[in-house]
Design a protein around this motif. Structure first.
Motif, short mmCIF file in Angstrom:
data_model
loop_
_atom_site.label_atom_id
_atom_site.label_comp_id
_atom_site.label_asym_id
_atom_site.label_seq_id
_atom_site.Cartn_x
_atom_site.Cartn_y
_atom_site.Cartn_z
N LEU A 52 1.04 -1.41 -0.07
CA LEU A 52 0.19 -0.07 0.18
C LEU A 52 1.24 1.70 -0.06
O LEU A 52 1.97 1.78 1.39
N ASP A 53 0.75 2.24 -0.86
CA ASP A 53 1.66 3.34 -1.27
C ASP A 53 3.80 3.16 -1.27
O ASP A 53 3.88 3.37 -0.06
N VAL A 82 0.44 -7.97 -4.62
CA VAL A 82 -1.64 -7.69 -4.01
C VAL A 82 -1.19 -5.91 -3.85
O VAL A 82 -0.71 -5.70 -2.79
N ASP A 83 -1.58 -5.95 -4.86
CA ASP A 83 -1.80 -3.71 -4.97
C ASP A 83 -3.26 -3.35 -4.06
O ASP A 83 -4.35 -3.96 -4.07
N SER A 84 -3.31 -3.41 -2.42
CA SER A 84 -4.22 -2.42 -1.46
C SER A 84 -4.94 -1.33 -1.51
O SER A 84 -5.60 -1.13 -0.35
N GLY A 85 -4.58 -0.58 -2.56
CA GLY A 85 -5.44 0.41 -3.43
C GLY A 85 -4.44 1.65 -2.93
O GLY A 85 -4.94 2.57 -2.40
N THR A 90 2.82 2.04 -6.89
CA THR A 90 3.28 1.38 -6.84
C THR A 90 3.23 0.04 -7.77
O THR A 90 3.73 -0.99 -7.98
N ALA A 91 2.21 0.13 -7.90
CA ALA A 91 2.08 -1.37 -9.32
C ALA A 91 1.88 -1.53 -10.39
O ALA A 91 2.85 -2.82 -10.62
N VAL A 136 6.53 -11.33 2.44
CA VAL A 136 7.53 -10.32 2.83
C VAL A 136 6.77 -8.62 2.01
O VAL A 136 6.03 -9.07 1.87
N ASP A 137 6.74 -8.09 3.85
CA ASP A 137 6.35 -6.96 4.13
C ASP A 137 7.28 -5.90 2.86
O ASP A 137 8.32 -5.90 2.29
N ALA A 138 6.64 -4.90 2.27
CA ALA A 138 7.57 -4.20 1.11
C ALA A 138 7.80 -3.16 1.46
O ALA A 138 8.02 -2.64 0.49
N ASP A 139 8.23 -2.94 2.28
CA ASP A 139 8.55 -1.63 3.00
C ASP A 139 10.29 -1.92 3.32
O ASP A 139 10.51 -0.77 4.32
N LEU A 140 10.70 -3.22 3.40
CA LEU A 140 12.15 -3.22 3.42
C LEU A 140 12.72 -1.94 3.30
O LEU A 140 12.50 -2.34 1.50
N ARG A 141 14.17 -1.97 3.62
CA ARG A 141 14.93 -1.46 2.81
C ARG A 141 16.04 -2.20 2.97
O ARG A 141 16.59 -2.97 3.93
N ALA A 142 17.24 -2.00 2.01
CA ALA A 142 18.99 -2.56 1.79
C ALA A 142 18.42 -4.22 2.16
O ALA A 142 18.90 -4.89 2.75
#
Length: 335
Positions: A52-53, A82-85, A90-91, A136-142
């Protein structure tokens, strides 16, 4: 006064930690590839990123997984976002990086989607094919691909394992300062006390709320999914009830860098997690805080600076109460 002695870990927790905690390096990717080939269809792997964003981070995660775990070493068969809106790109970013992208609302359209991460994870089971599903969360860095290969390892090599969570350090990075173990505030203040007191079998999980975990589809398809922030705690508790403690495991993958939320967002998360726990206590008729249901120890973890292993420490959870003062005869005669 002398310091109160630190109690030992509960025997079941100590035994589980020894038998069901590993490091990602314990199973090199080449070993996992051989195990995957031997499993045939049972070894197919889908990786799912709920997003999401997250245009700033999702592309790098997708590219690393594709390059390292699909092209160089074919450990992952399917990579889905999977895009949550999202209201950002993001998509588009995820698709350009090589993921198959689905919009939450297009999956099972007859059922209006509820907001929340758990809703996305639940719907992802309808658009993935792998017999092992890795979230896997999509906000991970490195991003390190060992985060994925590490948690897949026990599922590919240990037939009795059904769910594996990543464990890691979560540094708190804010305003240019870094607190090495300052992240995971809701874990330490809400989730860990709840699990230790009501489900002490789960006290050995270092990151019970972590968003990086993998499980067999045959388990996930039998579990209810809380639609919001309570999904990680709910799945963990329900997996314990469904599969038993010995079917659960954790793998040390090092360090996880991600975006941190503000205090009000953490408050909303905490409230949702607390409600998720209450619903499960009520469902199993465990809501009463009697001695046989509440375990009065809290197990916490620190990283040993020399061995780099997580070290468990237990502390008593006291709840002594004094009676109302007016019930004491001394109070009535205090003058």
């Amino acid at each position: 006064m002398p310091a109160e002695p630190i109690p030992a870990l509960p025997p079941e927790t100590a035994s589980w930690l020894r038998r069901r905690s590993w490091r990602a390096a314990d199973r090199p990717v080449d070993t996992l590839l051989a195990a995957k080939r031997a499993l045939g269809p049972a070894g197919t792997v889908s990786v799912v990123l709920p997003a999401l964003d997250e245009e700033a981070t999702v592309g790098d995660i997708v590219r690393v997984i594709r390059r390292e775990l699909m092209e160089r070493r074919p450990l992952v068969d399917e990579l889905v976002v999977v895009d949550s809106g999202s209201t950002d790109a993001t998509a588009a970013v995820a698709a350009e990086a090589g993921a198959t992208v689905h919009h939450r609302d297009a999956i099972l359209p007859r059922l209006p989607a509820a907001p929340g991460k758990g809703e996305v994870l639940w719907r992802s089971l309808l658009v993935t094919r792998g017999e092992i599903v890795c979230f896997v969360d999509a906000d991970l860095r490195a991003f390190d691909p060992a985060l994925v290969s590490g948690i897949l390892g026990p599922l590919l090599t240990e037939p009795g394992i059904q769910l594996v969570k990543a464990m890691y350090d979560r540094p708190l990075e804010t305003d240019g300062a870094v607190v090495p173990a300052g992240g995971g505030r809701v874990t330490e203040l809400v989730a860990r006390p709840l699990l230790n007191l009501h489900w002490p079998e789960l006290a050995g999980f270092v990151q019970p709320l972590g968003g990086e975990y993998a499980a067999r589809r045959s388990l996930l398809e039998r579990l209810p999914f809380p639609t919001g922030y309570g999904v990680e705690l709910g799945l963990l508790v329900d997996a314990l009830e469904t599969a038993g403690l010995d079917a659960l495991a954790q793998v040390d993958v090092g360090v996880r860098h991600h975006r941190h939320q503000d205090g009000q967002a953490l408050g909303r998360m905490a409230a949702t997690i607390y409600r998720t726990a209450l619903e499960r206590l009520d469902r199993t008729h465990r809501l009463k805080a009697s001695a046989d249901l509440v375990h009065p120890l809290l197990t916490q973890f620190t990283r040993d600076p020399e061995t780099r292993a997580f070290t468990a420490h237990s502390h008593p959870v006291t709840a002594t109460e004094r009676p109302p003062m007016h019930t004491l005869p001394e109070y009535a005669t205090r003058r």
